[in-house]
Design a protein around this motif. Structure first.
Motif: not given
Length: 316
Positions: A192-207
């Motif tokens: 998980g710590d290798q993921m980009r912040d933008s990818d994490i943000a997408y996953l949260r925004e998409a629910g």
């Protein structure tokens, strides 16, 4: 050498036999153009340097009539690079390679870049700069070949085998670089710590990912974007999702650890086939999690997921 008299009183001397008269030609070093060298270096992930080194170690052995072993010297070219430059220097018009200090610095630089290749993503990418250290030798060969063509064995600028290497190797290298830097999804399971912040943000925004969830391992089979497909296990859930390419609808399957009745894993027997873990939630339809075997990522994913499930499961 004694003179010989002819009948008319003229004297001549017999010349000694030369190597060319015996049918033996002088050995020539293997000269590859700088542009071709760089392209082949990248297209073969650096393996072309081994072939290039082998051909010139073979030249050195023939020139010096020495017992050097070209194949082993080439395979370990990072270690033998100093002696490689020293042995080539007498046949090349190069002030740089004639300098002991320059050879030592170049050898240290090559060894250092090779060591960097063992580092984790994305730091290993620095090792691709190894071609920069080899270029002074390549350029010295090209320069010498222009002024003394008889010393060099010139190779074609383009050959069908080069085209094959470019068509296959360069796209693979581009994919490796873009996936390592996060521009496109990684080809392996990542933490998980290798993921980009933008990818994490997408996953949260998409629910797909809850606000208080932390992804522990993630994998996507998508080629360009994690929005197309992904699976992960977090501190709270095991989740799999995908976007229908026709309708654009997002489908999400997830289960809390305490609600999982069973997990069945079919381990891959080939690097080309993914490991598949089937999650069986209580009172819900089962869903699958597909995992790449690259670098043992499927094992890491399954071991971490199973550990949390056993810890939190209420199943006897």
């Amino acid at each position: 050498m004694e003179p010989t008299d002819t009948s008319d009183g003229t004297r001549y001397y017999e010349a000694p036999e030369s190597n060319t008269d015996s049918g033996r030609s002088e050995p020539r070093f293997y000269c590859t153009g700088p542009i071709k060298f760089v392209l082949m270096y990248f297209a073969t992930f650096g393996l072309y340097a081994i072939y290039w080194s082998y051909r010139n170690w073979r030249f050195i052995r023939e020139r010096d009539q020495s017992g050097v072993m070209p194949i082993l010297s080439a395979i370990f070219y990072v270690v033998t690079f100093y002696w490689y430059m020293k042995s080539l220097a007498p046949s090349l018009d190069s002030t740089l390679l004639s300098s002991t200090t320059a050879r030592v610095l170049l050898a240290i630089a090559l060894y250092g870049l090779a060591a960097v290749s063992a580092l984790p993503d994305p730091y290993w990418l620095v090792s691709l700069l190894g071609f920069v250290v080899l270029l002074p030798v390549v350029l010295a060969m090209a320069s010498t070949a222009r002024t003394h063509p008889e010393r060099a064995e010139r190779v074609p600028v383009f050959h069908w085998s080069n085209a094959l290497a470019y068509l296959i190797g360069l796209p693979i290298l581009l994919l490796a670089i873009t996936s390592t830097t996060g521009v496109v999804p990684s080809t392996s399971v990542i933490s998980g710590d290798q993921m980009r912040d933008s990818d994490i943000a997408y996953l949260r925004e998409a629910g797909i990912l809850g606000e208080n969830e932390e992804i522990l391992h993630f994998y996507s089979t998508a080629l360009l974007s994690i929005a197309d497909d992904g699976q992960f296990y977090s501190t709270e859930y095991v989740t799999s999702y995908y976007t229908d390419p026709d309708s654009g609808e997002l489908y999400i399957y997830y289960a809390a650890y305490e609600d999982i009745e069973d997990i069945d894993v079919v381990w891959s027997q080939s690097f080309a086939v993914d490991t598949i873990a089937t999650i069986y939630p209580r009172d819900e339809s089962p869903f699958e999690v597909w995992l790449s075997t690259e670098n043992g990522g499927d094992r890491d994913f399954v071991d971490g997921m199973m550990s949390l499930w056993r810890e939190r499961s209420t199943v006897d």
